[in-house]
Design a protein around this motif. Sequence first.
Motif, PDB file in Angstrom:
ATOM      1  N   LEU A   9       7.326   7.596 -10.117  1.00  8.94           N
ATOM      2  CA  LEU A   9       6.848   7.536 -11.498  1.00  8.94           C
ATOM      3  C   LEU A   9       7.933   7.976 -12.469  1.00  8.94           C
ATOM      4  N   ARG A  10       8.572   9.089 -12.174  1.00  6.60           N
ATOM      5  CA  ARG A  10       9.627   9.598 -13.053  1.00  6.60           C
ATOM      6  C   ARG A  10      10.765   8.589 -13.159  1.00  6.60           C
ATOM      7  N   ASP A  11      11.158   8.009 -12.028  1.00  2.94           N
ATOM      8  CA  ASP A  11      12.216   6.992 -12.052  1.00  2.94           C
ATOM      9  C   ASP A  11      11.836   5.834 -12.969  1.00  2.94           C
ATOM     10  N   PHE A  12      10.580   5.396 -12.889  1.00  2.00           N
ATOM     11  CA  PHE A  12      10.105   4.306 -13.735  1.00  2.00           C
ATOM     12  C   PHE A  12      10.216   4.678 -15.210  1.00  2.00           C
ATOM     13  N   PHE A  13       9.713   5.855 -15.567  1.00  2.00           N
ATOM     14  CA  PHE A  13       9.747   6.280 -16.969  1.00  2.00           C
ATOM     15  C   PHE A  13      11.177   6.452 -17.464  1.00  2.00           C
ATOM     16  N   GLU A  14      12.033   7.008 -16.639  1.00  2.00           N
ATOM     17  CA  GLU A  14      13.432   7.201 -17.053  1.00  2.00           C
ATOM     18  C   GLU A  14      14.146   5.867 -17.233  1.00  2.00           C
ATOM     19  N   LYS A  15      13.879   4.912 -16.357  1.00  2.00           N
ATOM     20  CA  LYS A  15      14.571   3.635 -16.420  1.00  2.00           C
ATOM     21  C   LYS A  15      14.091   2.776 -17.588  1.00  2.00           C
ATOM     22  N   PHE A  16      12.774   2.703 -17.791  1.00  2.00           N
ATOM     23  CA  PHE A  16      12.230   1.755 -18.758  1.00  2.00           C
ATOM     24  C   PHE A  16      11.838   2.360 -20.104  1.00  2.00           C
ATOM     25  N   GLN A  17      11.647   3.671 -20.167  1.00  2.00           N
ATOM     26  CA  GLN A  17      11.282   4.325 -21.431  1.00  2.00           C
ATOM     27  C   GLN A  17      10.166   3.559 -22.153  1.00  2.00           C
ATOM     28  N   PRO A  18       9.041   3.319 -21.505  1.00  2.00           N
ATOM     29  CA  PRO A  18       7.992   2.514 -22.147  1.00  2.00           C
ATOM     30  C   PRO A  18       7.349   3.250 -23.319  1.00  2.00           C
ATOM     31  N   SER A  19       6.889   2.499 -24.302  1.00  2.00           N
ATOM     32  CA  SER A  19       6.142   3.098 -25.404  1.00  2.00           C
ATOM     33  C   SER A  19       4.658   3.180 -25.052  1.00  2.00           C
ATOM     34  N   ASP A  20       4.218   2.350 -24.104  1.00  2.00           N
ATOM     35  CA  ASP A  20       2.836   2.343 -23.633  1.00  2.00           C
ATOM     36  C   ASP A  20       2.830   2.206 -22.117  1.00  2.00           C
ATOM     37  N   PHE A  21       1.882   2.857 -21.485  1.00  2.00           N
ATOM     38  CA  PHE A  21       1.703   2.727 -20.041  1.00  2.00           C
ATOM     39  C   PHE A  21       0.248   2.350 -19.802  1.00  2.00           C
ATOM     40  N   ILE A  22       0.022   1.204 -19.183  1.00  2.00           N
ATOM     41  CA  ILE A  22      -1.330   0.735 -18.889  1.00  2.00           C
ATOM     42  C   ILE A  22      -1.595   0.977 -17.412  1.00  2.00           C
ATOM     43  N   HIS A  23      -2.490   1.922 -17.149  1.00  2.00           N
ATOM     44  CA  HIS A  23      -2.777   2.306 -15.763  1.00  2.00           C
ATOM     45  C   HIS A  23      -3.958   1.489 -15.230  1.00  2.00           C
ATOM     46  N   CYS A  24      -3.624   0.515 -14.389  1.00  2.00           N
ATOM     47  CA  CYS A  24      -4.635  -0.369 -13.801  1.00  2.00           C
ATOM     48  C   CYS A  24      -4.808  -0.144 -12.301  1.00  2.00           C
ATOM     49  N   ALA A  25      -3.931   0.610 -11.701  1.00  3.91           N
ATOM     50  CA  ALA A  25      -3.990   0.798 -10.247  1.00  3.91           C
ATOM     51  C   ALA A  25      -5.279   1.509  -9.865  1.00  3.91           C
ATOM     52  N   ALA A  26      -5.911   1.028  -8.809  1.00  4.67           N
ATOM     53  CA  ALA A  26      -7.152   1.650  -8.348  1.00  4.67           C
ATOM     54  C   ALA A  26      -7.490   1.157  -6.953  1.00  4.67           C
ATOM     55  N   LEU A  27      -8.225   1.984  -6.246  1.00  2.43           N
ATOM     56  CA  LEU A  27      -8.884   1.524  -5.032  1.00  2.43           C
ATOM     57  C   LEU A  27     -10.279   1.135  -5.499  1.00  2.43           C
ATOM     58  N   ALA A  28     -10.465  -0.142  -5.804  1.00  2.18           N
ATOM     59  CA  ALA A  28     -11.684  -0.618  -6.450  1.00  2.18           C
ATOM     60  C   ALA A  28     -12.729  -1.144  -5.473  1.00  2.18           C
ATOM     61  N   ASN A  29     -12.435  -1.117  -4.189  1.00  2.00           N
ATOM     62  CA  ASN A  29     -13.407  -1.566  -3.199  1.00  2.00           C
ATOM     63  C   ASN A  29     -14.468  -0.475  -3.047  1.00  2.00           C
ATOM     64  N   THR A  30     -15.657  -0.748  -3.562  1.00  6.22           N
ATOM     65  CA  THR A  30     -16.697   0.281  -3.570  1.00  6.22           C
ATOM     66  C   THR A  30     -17.091   0.716  -2.159  1.00  6.22           C
ATOM     67  N   GLY A  31     -17.056  -0.213  -1.219  1.00  8.70           N
ATOM     68  CA  GLY A  31     -17.405   0.129   0.163  1.00  8.70           C
ATOM     69  C   GLY A  31     -16.416   1.104   0.788  1.00  8.70           C
ATOM     70  N   ILE A  32     -15.134   0.864   0.565  1.00  7.79           N
ATOM     71  CA  ILE A  32     -14.115   1.772   1.110  1.00  7.79           C
ATOM     72  C   ILE A  32     -14.214   3.135   0.442  1.00  7.79           C
ATOM     73  N   CYS A  33     -14.410   3.157  -0.877  1.00  6.98           N
ATOM     74  CA  CYS A  33     -14.548   4.441  -1.583  1.00  6.98           C
ATOM     75  C   CYS A  33     -15.753   5.218  -1.067  1.00  6.98           C
ATOM     76  N   GLN A  34     -16.821   4.501  -0.760  1.00  4.94           N
ATOM     77  CA  GLN A  34     -18.031   5.155  -0.261  1.00  4.94           C
ATOM     78  C   GLN A  34     -17.790   5.729   1.133  1.00  4.94           C
ATOM     79  N   LYS A  35     -17.086   4.970   1.980  1.00  5.13           N
ATOM     80  CA  LYS A  35     -16.836   5.407   3.356  1.00  5.13           C
ATOM     81  C   LYS A  35     -15.743   6.457   3.451  1.00  5.13           C
TER      82      LYS A  35
END
Length: 133
Positions: free
Chosen positions: A25-51
């Motif tokens: 993460l730090r490498d990403f921020f240092e390299k790209f210096q973004p003005s916005d970060f959109i966090h979309c990463a997720a474990l969205a499989n409800t079955g796996i999250c439940q188990k």
Amino acid sequence: MIKQNKVEWYEENTIPFNCLKSGDLRDFFEKFQPSDFIHCAALANTGICQKDPELGKKINIDPILPLLNLCFEFGCRFHFCSSDQVFSGKKKGHYSELDPSDPINEYGKQKAAAEKIIHEAVLKGESIAAPAF
């Protein structure tokens, strides 16, 4: 990536990173210096999250505060992609971001927990902008 209100796509300069690894993460921020970060990463499989709620927590909750801290440090706005799973669906009519969450599954509970971390960070002044849902 959004930089100075302009969407830019970096193909040659893109670095893959794992949001579970703070060094990546730090490498990403240092390299790209973004003005916005959109966090979309997720474990969205409800079955796996439940188990395997610990795996879901590791992916859906644990990276939130480190990401917020990096956004604050680098002057970057944080945007969070949540889920309608934070609501039970029992309400008559449409939900809004102002409605209280009442998740009925583990994934929804994890996304609601992530939202709570974000809201608390914003209220404490640890983030420079309110998250976008």
